[in-house]
Design a protein around this motif. Structure first.
Motif, PDB file in Angstrom:
ATOM      1  N   VAL A  81       0.858  -1.181   0.000  1.00  0.00           N
ATOM      2  CA  VAL A  81       0.000   0.000   0.000  1.00  0.00           C
ATOM      3  C   VAL A  81       0.893   1.229   0.000  1.00  0.00           C
ATOM      4  CG1 VAL A  81      -1.535   1.395   1.439  1.00  0.00           C
ATOM      5  CG2 VAL A  81      -2.034  -1.021   1.075  1.00  0.00           C
ATOM      6  N   ALA A  82       0.566   2.185  -0.845  1.00  0.00           N
ATOM      7  CA  ALA A  82       1.352   3.416  -0.940  1.00  0.00           C
ATOM      8  C   ALA A  82       0.748   4.495  -0.054  1.00  0.00           C
ATOM      9  CB  ALA A  82       1.413   3.901  -2.389  1.00  0.00           C
ATOM     10  N   VAL A  83       1.605   5.211   0.652  1.00  0.00           N
ATOM     11  CA  VAL A  83       1.196   6.351   1.470  1.00  0.00           C
ATOM     12  C   VAL A  83       1.884   7.581   0.889  1.00  0.00           C
ATOM     13  CG1 VAL A  83       1.203   7.395   3.764  1.00  0.00           C
ATOM     14  CG2 VAL A  83       0.915   4.919   3.515  1.00  0.00           C
ATOM     15  N   LEU A  84       1.084   8.521   0.400  1.00  0.00           N
ATOM     16  CA  LEU A  84       1.625   9.730  -0.217  1.00  0.00           C
ATOM     17  C   LEU A  84       1.519  10.890   0.756  1.00  0.00           C
ATOM     18  CD1 LEU A  84       1.168   7.836  -2.643  1.00  0.00           C
ATOM     19  CD2 LEU A  84       0.514   9.843  -3.993  1.00  0.00           C
ATOM     20  N   VAL A  85       2.650  11.548   1.039  1.00  0.00           N
ATOM     21  CA  VAL A  85       2.672  12.715   1.931  1.00  0.00           C
ATOM     22  C   VAL A  85       3.155  13.924   1.144  1.00  0.00           C
ATOM     23  CG1 VAL A  85       3.066  11.297   3.965  1.00  0.00           C
ATOM     24  CG2 VAL A  85       5.022  12.243   2.750  1.00  0.00           C
ATOM     25  N   ALA A  86       2.653  15.096   1.519  1.00  0.00           N
ATOM     26  CA  ALA A  86       2.979  16.309   0.772  1.00  0.00           C
ATOM     27  C   ALA A  86       4.420  16.771   0.997  1.00  0.00           C
ATOM     28  CB  ALA A  86       2.003  17.427   1.146  1.00  0.00           C
ATOM     29  N   ASP A  87       4.961  16.533   2.187  1.00  0.00           N
ATOM     30  CA  ASP A  87       6.323  16.981   2.512  1.00  0.00           C
ATOM     31  C   ASP A  87       6.858  16.110   3.633  1.00  0.00           C
ATOM     32  OD1 ASP A  87       8.681  18.223   3.144  1.00  0.00           O
ATOM     33  OD2 ASP A  87       7.771  20.104   3.822  1.00  0.00           O
ATOM     34  N   ASP A  95       3.790  10.970  12.598  1.00  0.00           N
ATOM     35  CA  ASP A  95       2.850  10.092  13.295  1.00  0.00           C
ATOM     36  C   ASP A  95       1.907   9.381  12.331  1.00  0.00           C
ATOM     37  OD1 ASP A  95       3.872  10.496  15.808  1.00  0.00           O
ATOM     38  OD2 ASP A  95       2.509  12.122  16.313  1.00  0.00           O
ATOM     39  N   ILE A  96       1.521  10.058  11.247  1.00  0.00           N
ATOM     40  CA  ILE A  96       0.695   9.392  10.244  1.00  0.00           C
ATOM     41  C   ILE A  96       1.443   8.198   9.665  1.00  0.00           C
ATOM     42  CG2 ILE A  96      -0.255   9.585   7.912  1.00  0.00           C
ATOM     43  CD1 ILE A  96      -1.270  12.299   8.555  1.00  0.00           C
ATOM     44  N   ILE A  97       2.710   8.420   9.303  1.00  0.00           N
ATOM     45  CA  ILE A  97       3.519   7.351   8.718  1.00  0.00           C
ATOM     46  C   ILE A  97       3.692   6.201   9.710  1.00  0.00           C
ATOM     47  CG2 ILE A  97       5.823   6.774   7.857  1.00  0.00           C
ATOM     48  CD1 ILE A  97       5.955   9.701   6.799  1.00  0.00           C
ATOM     49  N   ARG A  98       3.887   6.541  10.983  1.00  0.00           N
ATOM     50  CA  ARG A  98       4.023   5.494  11.996  1.00  0.00           C
ATOM     51  C   ARG A  98       2.718   4.696  12.115  1.00  0.00           C
ATOM     52  NH1 ARG A  98       4.813   8.461  16.108  1.00  0.00           N
ATOM     53  NH2 ARG A  98       7.087   8.479  16.075  1.00  0.00           N
ATOM     54  N   GLY A  99       1.596   5.396  12.135  1.00  0.00           N
ATOM     55  CA  GLY A  99       0.311   4.722  12.261  1.00  0.00           C
ATOM     56  C   GLY A  99       0.014   3.806  11.083  1.00  0.00           C
ATOM     57  N   THR A 100       0.234   4.300   9.857  1.00  0.00           N
ATOM     58  CA  THR A 100      -0.021   3.465   8.682  1.00  0.00           C
ATOM     59  C   THR A 100       0.937   2.279   8.635  1.00  0.00           C
ATOM     60  OG1 THR A 100       1.398   4.948   7.343  1.00  0.00           O
ATOM     61  CG2 THR A 100      -0.994   5.332   7.288  1.00  0.00           C
ATOM     62  N   THR A 110       3.115  -4.351   2.981  1.00  0.00           N
ATOM     63  CA  THR A 110       4.301  -3.497   2.949  1.00  0.00           C
ATOM     64  C   THR A 110       3.882  -2.071   2.633  1.00  0.00           C
ATOM     65  OG1 THR A 110       5.728  -5.292   2.192  1.00  0.00           O
ATOM     66  CG2 THR A 110       6.508  -3.051   1.779  1.00  0.00           C
ATOM     67  N   GLN A 111       4.510  -1.107   3.292  1.00  0.00           N
ATOM     68  CA  GLN A 111       4.209   0.300   3.041  1.00  0.00           C
ATOM     69  C   GLN A 111       5.198   0.884   2.038  1.00  0.00           C
ATOM     70  OE1 GLN A 111       2.730   3.211   6.033  1.00  0.00           O
ATOM     71  NE2 GLN A 111       4.789   4.030   5.970  1.00  0.00           N
ATOM     72  N   LEU A 112       4.658   1.554   1.024  1.00  0.00           N
ATOM     73  CA  LEU A 112       5.461   2.299   0.059  1.00  0.00           C
ATOM     74  C   LEU A 112       5.257   3.787   0.352  1.00  0.00           C
ATOM     75  CD1 LEU A 112       4.448   0.363  -3.203  1.00  0.00           C
ATOM     76  CD2 LEU A 112       6.355  -0.124  -1.647  1.00  0.00           C
ATOM     77  N   LEU A 113       6.321   4.480   0.703  1.00  0.00           N
ATOM     78  CA  LEU A 113       6.213   5.890   1.087  1.00  0.00           C
ATOM     79  C   LEU A 113       6.661   6.788  -0.055  1.00  0.00           C
ATOM     80  CD1 LEU A 113       5.574   7.893   3.366  1.00  0.00           C
ATOM     81  CD2 LEU A 113       7.957   7.661   4.115  1.00  0.00           C
ATOM     82  N   VAL A 114       5.805   7.759  -0.408  1.00  0.00           N
ATOM     83  CA  VAL A 114       6.085   8.667  -1.520  1.00  0.00           C
ATOM     84  C   VAL A 114       5.951  10.110  -1.044  1.00  0.00           C
ATOM     85  CG1 VAL A 114       5.432   9.384  -3.856  1.00  0.00           C
ATOM     86  CG2 VAL A 114       5.194   6.981  -3.166  1.00  0.00           C
ATOM     87  N   GLY A 136      -3.437  -0.300  -3.148  1.00  0.00           N
ATOM     88  CA  GLY A 136      -4.246   0.844  -2.778  1.00  0.00           C
ATOM     89  C   GLY A 136      -3.364   2.001  -2.373  1.00  0.00           C
ATOM     90  N   VAL A 137      -3.984   3.169  -2.172  1.00  0.00           N
ATOM     91  CA  VAL A 137      -3.244   4.389  -1.885  1.00  0.00           C
ATOM     92  C   VAL A 137      -3.926   5.158  -0.760  1.00  0.00           C
ATOM     93  CG1 VAL A 137      -2.526   6.634  -2.803  1.00  0.00           C
ATOM     94  CG2 VAL A 137      -2.356   4.619  -4.241  1.00  0.00           C
ATOM     95  N   ILE A 138      -3.099   5.703   0.143  1.00  0.00           N
ATOM     96  CA  ILE A 138      -3.562   6.638   1.159  1.00  0.00           C
ATOM     97  C   ILE A 138      -2.934   7.994   0.846  1.00  0.00           C
ATOM     98  CG2 ILE A 138      -3.506   7.250   3.609  1.00  0.00           C
ATOM     99  CD1 ILE A 138      -3.478   4.236   4.209  1.00  0.00           C
ATOM    100  N   LEU A 139      -3.769   9.008   0.691  1.00  0.00           N
ATOM    101  CA  LEU A 139      -3.297  10.347   0.337  1.00  0.00           C
ATOM    102  C   LEU A 139      -3.451  11.270   1.537  1.00  0.00           C
ATOM    103  CD1 LEU A 139      -4.980  10.786  -3.172  1.00  0.00           C
ATOM    104  CD2 LEU A 139      -2.689   9.949  -2.675  1.00  0.00           C
ATOM    105  N   THR A 140      -2.388  11.934   1.933  1.00  0.00           N
ATOM    106  CA  THR A 140      -2.451  12.906   3.024  1.00  0.00           C
ATOM    107  C   THR A 140      -2.272  14.304   2.449  1.00  0.00           C
ATOM    108  OG1 THR A 140      -0.077  12.847   3.491  1.00  0.00           O
ATOM    109  CG2 THR A 140      -1.438  11.194   4.555  1.00  0.00           C
ATOM    110  N   ALA A 141      -3.160  15.211   2.822  1.00  0.00           N
ATOM    111  CA  ALA A 141      -3.081  16.604   2.360  1.00  0.00           C
ATOM    112  C   ALA A 141      -2.925  16.666   0.847  1.00  0.00           C
ATOM    113  CB  ALA A 141      -1.930  17.334   3.045  1.00  0.00           C
ATOM    114  N   SER A 142      -3.809  15.980   0.136  1.00  0.00           N
ATOM    115  CA  SER A 142      -3.724  15.925  -1.320  1.00  0.00           C
ATOM    116  C   SER A 142      -3.852  17.306  -1.942  1.00  0.00           C
ATOM    117  CB  SER A 142      -4.830  15.019  -1.876  1.00  0.00           C
ATOM    118  OG  SER A 142      -4.825  15.032  -3.294  1.00  0.00           O
TER     119      SER A 142
END
Length: 349
Positions: A81-87, A95-100, A110-114, A136-142
């Motif tokens: 699963v990909a987790v996309l963060v703005a910065d 904390d979001i990254i730790r939680g996911t 497995t987490q894919l961090l972008v 799937g994808v989790i988008l933060t502050a898209s």
């Protein structure tokens, strides 16, 4: 080529044959060949932008799912699963990254961090590439438009954090409520002229907070001045103290803790004391907010929990056979944490 799609009784579009939409149905609706649809959805760079947009819109209307993606939905093809963060340098996302990460690990993923670099283009391109490499994808502050996010959610399982769009699953941190608590806190300290130093104009969180704050200020009969950032990225280097001095505000509510801490540093360098001369409230309660000088009064949110909830919502889409009822939205409560950066309004001469 199959017949054009027909209109269902509820106003939606269905394939003419009454079965799940095929690539030929998408081709018929968008007016192109099936091979063009295949290229547009698998290798978007090979298809003209306008043609690709028309094909994506048709696919979204028909809720078309490519065969490879359908298999991924049922089997968890990549177990990633990909987790996309703005910065990624912004402590808010830690904390979001730790939680996911913890929630995905527990589920065997497995987490894919972008890092999307606060860029709409980078975010859109990343999602296209992840269609083949993530379940799937989790988008933060898209930073994507509502339309682009809706199209993305039609292509693959997707959950947003702090972005509310009809039809797109989301986790919201209820920071507007705690922002209003901050307003009441400042009013109770005697402040009647308060400034709001906002974030990027495209930020959904920024818009929600300002709407709630301005309405609350009107109800309470106080003045809140909106001071916008001159650049796009909400970092400590952006605040300009002259904005505060020119406004005449004795207190301010700031878009995030990074900017608020930057304000404290710049004010201190100019001999302005907090909270004796000016009171400052941040948002997010990031690491360091409680031991800067003075410790920052801020909005505290369950950020790690937001990451965990987002994963749970996403996995219920990826694995519907597990029997977990997919949730469309989850709203997590926040509260104001009072520290040393706020105090009584300075006496007026």
């Amino acid at each position: 080529m199959s017949a054009p799609p027909s209109t269902a009784s509820d106003g939606g579009l269905i394939a003419a044959h009454g079965k799940p939409a095929t690539i030929h149905d998408v081709a018929a609706l968008s007016g192109v060949a099936a091979s063009t649809v295949s290229r547009a959805l698998s290798t978007p760079g090979r298809v003209n932008f306008r043609t690709r947009a028309r094909i994506e819109a048709a696919a979204a209307q028909l809720k078309y799912v490519p065969n490879a993606q359908a298999k991924a939905l049922s089997s968890g093809r990549t177990k990633a699963v990909a987790v996309l963060v703005a910065d990624i340098t912004n402590p808010f996302y830690f904390d979001i990254i730790r939680g996911t990460q913890l929630q995905l690990k527990a589920a065997g993923y497995t987490q894919l961090l972008v890092d999307t670099e606060e860029s709409e283009e980078v975010e859109a391109n990343s999602i296209e590439q992840l269609l083949q490499t993530a379940d799937g994808v989790i988008l933060t502050a898209s930073r994507l438009s509502d339309e682009a996010l809706t199209l993305a959610a039609a292509k693959m399982p997707l959950v947003t954090i702090n972005r509310e769009i009809t039809g797109v699953p989301s986790v919201l941190l209820d920071t507007p409520t705690a922002t209003n608590q901050a307003l009441d806190h400042l009013i109770s300290l005697g402040h009647s002229q308060i400034a709001y130093l906002g974030g990027p104009a495209s930020s959904s969180s920024n818009i929600r907070r300002w709407d709630a704050l301005s309405a609350a200020a009107q109800e309470r009969g106080v003045e809140v001045l909106k001071l916008g950032l001159l650049l796009l990225e909400p970092t400590p280097e952006l605040p300009r103290p002259t904005l505060w001095f020119d406004s005449g505000a004795t207190a301010g509510i700031v878009f995030n803790d990074l900017i608020a801490i930057g304000m404290l540093q710049r004010l201190q360098a100019r001999g302005v004391r907090a909270p004796e001369d000016i009171s400052i409230v941040g948002c997010d309660d990031i690491f360091g907010a409680d031991f800067c000088s003075p410790p920052l009064t801020t909005v505290t949110a369950p950020v790690e929990q937001a990451g965990r909830v987002a994963v749970s919502m996403l996995l219920s889409q990826i694995n519907p056979t597990l029997g977990t009822l997919p949730r469309h939205q989850s709203v997590l409560p926040t509260h104001l944490t009072i520290r040393g950066s706020t105090g009584p309004a300075p006496a007026q001469n």
